[in-house]
Design a protein around this motif. Sequence first.
Motif, short mmCIF file in Angstrom:
data_model
loop_
_atom_site.label_atom_id
_atom_site.label_comp_id
_atom_site.label_asym_id
_atom_site.label_seq_id
_atom_site.Cartn_x
_atom_site.Cartn_y
_atom_site.Cartn_z
N LEU A 39 -26.01 9.78 15.30
CA LEU A 39 -25.49 8.53 16.35
C LEU A 39 -25.89 8.11 16.81
O LEU A 39 -26.52 6.67 16.20
CB LEU A 39 -23.79 8.90 15.49
N PHE A 40 -26.14 8.42 17.99
CA PHE A 40 -26.70 7.78 18.80
C PHE A 40 -27.91 7.62 19.06
O PHE A 40 -28.73 7.02 20.24
CB PHE A 40 -26.04 8.52 20.53
N GLN A 41 -28.97 7.73 17.85
CA GLN A 41 -30.49 8.29 18.12
C GLN A 41 -30.39 7.16 16.59
O GLN A 41 -31.78 7.04 16.54
CB GLN A 41 -30.79 9.67 17.83
N ASN A 42 -29.92 7.10 15.74
CA ASN A 42 -29.73 5.68 14.80
C ASN A 42 -30.40 6.76 13.79
O ASN A 42 -30.95 6.31 12.79
CB ASN A 42 -30.67 4.87 15.01
N GLN A 43 -29.92 7.91 13.71
CA GLN A 43 -29.97 8.75 12.31
C GLN A 43 -29.29 9.60 12.16
O GLN A 43 -29.52 10.57 11.34
CB GLN A 43 -31.21 9.98 13.30
N LEU A 44 -28.09 9.29 11.48
CA LEU A 44 -27.34 9.83 11.08
C LEU A 44 -27.65 9.17 9.82
O LEU A 44 -27.15 8.34 9.26
CB LEU A 44 -25.80 9.08 11.12
N PRO A 45 -27.31 10.66 8.83
CA PRO A 45 -27.43 10.61 7.86
C PRO A 45 -26.35 10.61 6.55
O PRO A 45 -25.00 10.74 7.06
CB PRO A 45 -27.79 12.38 7.00
N PRO A 46 -26.59 8.87 5.67
CA PRO A 46 -24.78 8.21 5.15
C PRO A 46 -24.33 9.83 4.72
O PRO A 46 -23.06 9.28 3.57
CB PRO A 46 -25.59 7.13 5.08
N HIS A 77 -21.74 13.50 4.98
CA HIS A 77 -20.58 13.48 5.13
C HIS A 77 -20.01 12.05 4.62
O HIS A 77 -20.73 11.17 4.99
CB HIS A 77 -20.30 13.92 6.70
N PRO A 78 -18.55 12.21 3.56
CA PRO A 78 -18.30 10.98 3.19
C PRO A 78 -17.86 9.44 4.54
O PRO A 78 -18.25 8.46 4.28
CB PRO A 78 -16.89 11.05 3.02
N TYR A 79 -17.87 10.59 5.55
CA TYR A 79 -17.21 9.38 7.24
C TYR A 79 -17.94 8.86 7.79
O TYR A 79 -18.77 7.06 7.61
CB TYR A 79 -16.41 10.13 7.64
N PHE A 80 -19.60 9.59 7.21
CA PHE A 80 -21.08 9.00 7.83
C PHE A 80 -21.51 7.59 7.10
O PHE A 80 -22.04 6.64 7.87
CB PHE A 80 -22.11 9.85 7.71
N ALA A 81 -21.15 7.38 5.89
CA ALA A 81 -21.47 6.54 5.17
C ALA A 81 -20.91 4.80 5.48
O ALA A 81 -21.52 3.95 5.25
CB ALA A 81 -20.80 6.98 3.57
N GLU A 82 -19.90 5.42 5.89
CA GLU A 82 -19.21 4.24 7.14
C GLU A 82 -19.99 3.70 7.65
O GLU A 82 -20.25 1.93 8.37
CB GLU A 82 -17.82 4.08 6.65
N ILE A 83 -20.24 4.39 8.74
CA ILE A 83 -20.79 4.05 10.18
C ILE A 83 -21.84 4.40 10.26
O ILE A 83 -22.54 4.19 12.04
CB ILE A 83 -19.94 5.38 11.24
N HIS A 84 -23.08 5.38 9.57
CA HIS A 84 -24.65 5.78 9.87
C HIS A 84 -25.12 3.79 10.52
O HIS A 84 -26.27 4.41 10.72
CB HIS A 84 -25.10 6.00 8.21
N HIS A 85 -25.21 2.34 9.61
CA HIS A 85 -25.78 1.46 10.12
C HIS A 85 -25.24 0.97 11.89
O HIS A 85 -25.82 0.54 12.26
CB HIS A 85 -24.81 0.23 9.78
N MET A 86 -24.68 1.73 12.52
CA MET A 86 -23.29 1.86 14.44
C MET A 86 -24.26 1.59 15.28
O MET A 86 -25.84 2.56 14.48
CB MET A 86 -22.19 1.97 14.02
N GLN A 87 -25.25 0.76 15.84
CA GLN A 87 -26.17 1.02 16.59
C GLN A 87 -25.50 0.91 18.29
O GLN A 87 -24.21 -0.28 19.05
CB GLN A 87 -26.71 -0.19 17.28
#
Length: 184
Positions: free
Chosen positions: A52-59, A62-72
């Motif tokens: 997440l902190f490196q902008n590399q969270l795969p959406p 996990h279903p939750y990651f689809a909501e937050i993967h774009h956050m910087q």
Amino acid sequence: MTACKKGLLASARQCPSPNQDERPEAEEINLLVIHSISLPPDEYGGPWIDCLFQNQLPPDAHPYFAEIHHMQVSAHLLIRRDGELVQYVPFNQRAWHAGQSCFEGKERCNDYSIGIELEGSDETPYTEDQYAVLAHTIRLIQKDYPAITNERITGHSHIAPGRKTDPGPAFRWDYLRELLAKVD
């Protein structure tokens, strides 16, 4: 633990985040903000906070990651449940941890604060290792940034009330104060 050098802790695993920038000129670093994070929510371990902190969270991981993967977003430090210390942003840089925030009438807390994430959630007790590492780390930071007095250590919920709840009711402020009194 060793002291800060060039805004970095030698005792921390370095995991640089692109989510940082220069602090405003002549802005004194005088606040420490304690946060909590778990990815996915209420799950611990794994690579997801680093991602997440490196902008590399795969959406799609996990279903939750689809909501937050774009956050910087980022923090200066993370203390994992086993006490591992990870640094994402040097202290002299502005980490993107507080968002819309205000402390004692002064807005934009990212400009003048250091953000420390604890791997955890509002309702899950934090570990003894986390408290011990947190207390020692705070003392090291205070040596380089003496304007961060014990009275200027706060929670994310205190600087963003109604918007944030962390580190939550499970965080033992009294215990942290007790540990800080014992640490030189």
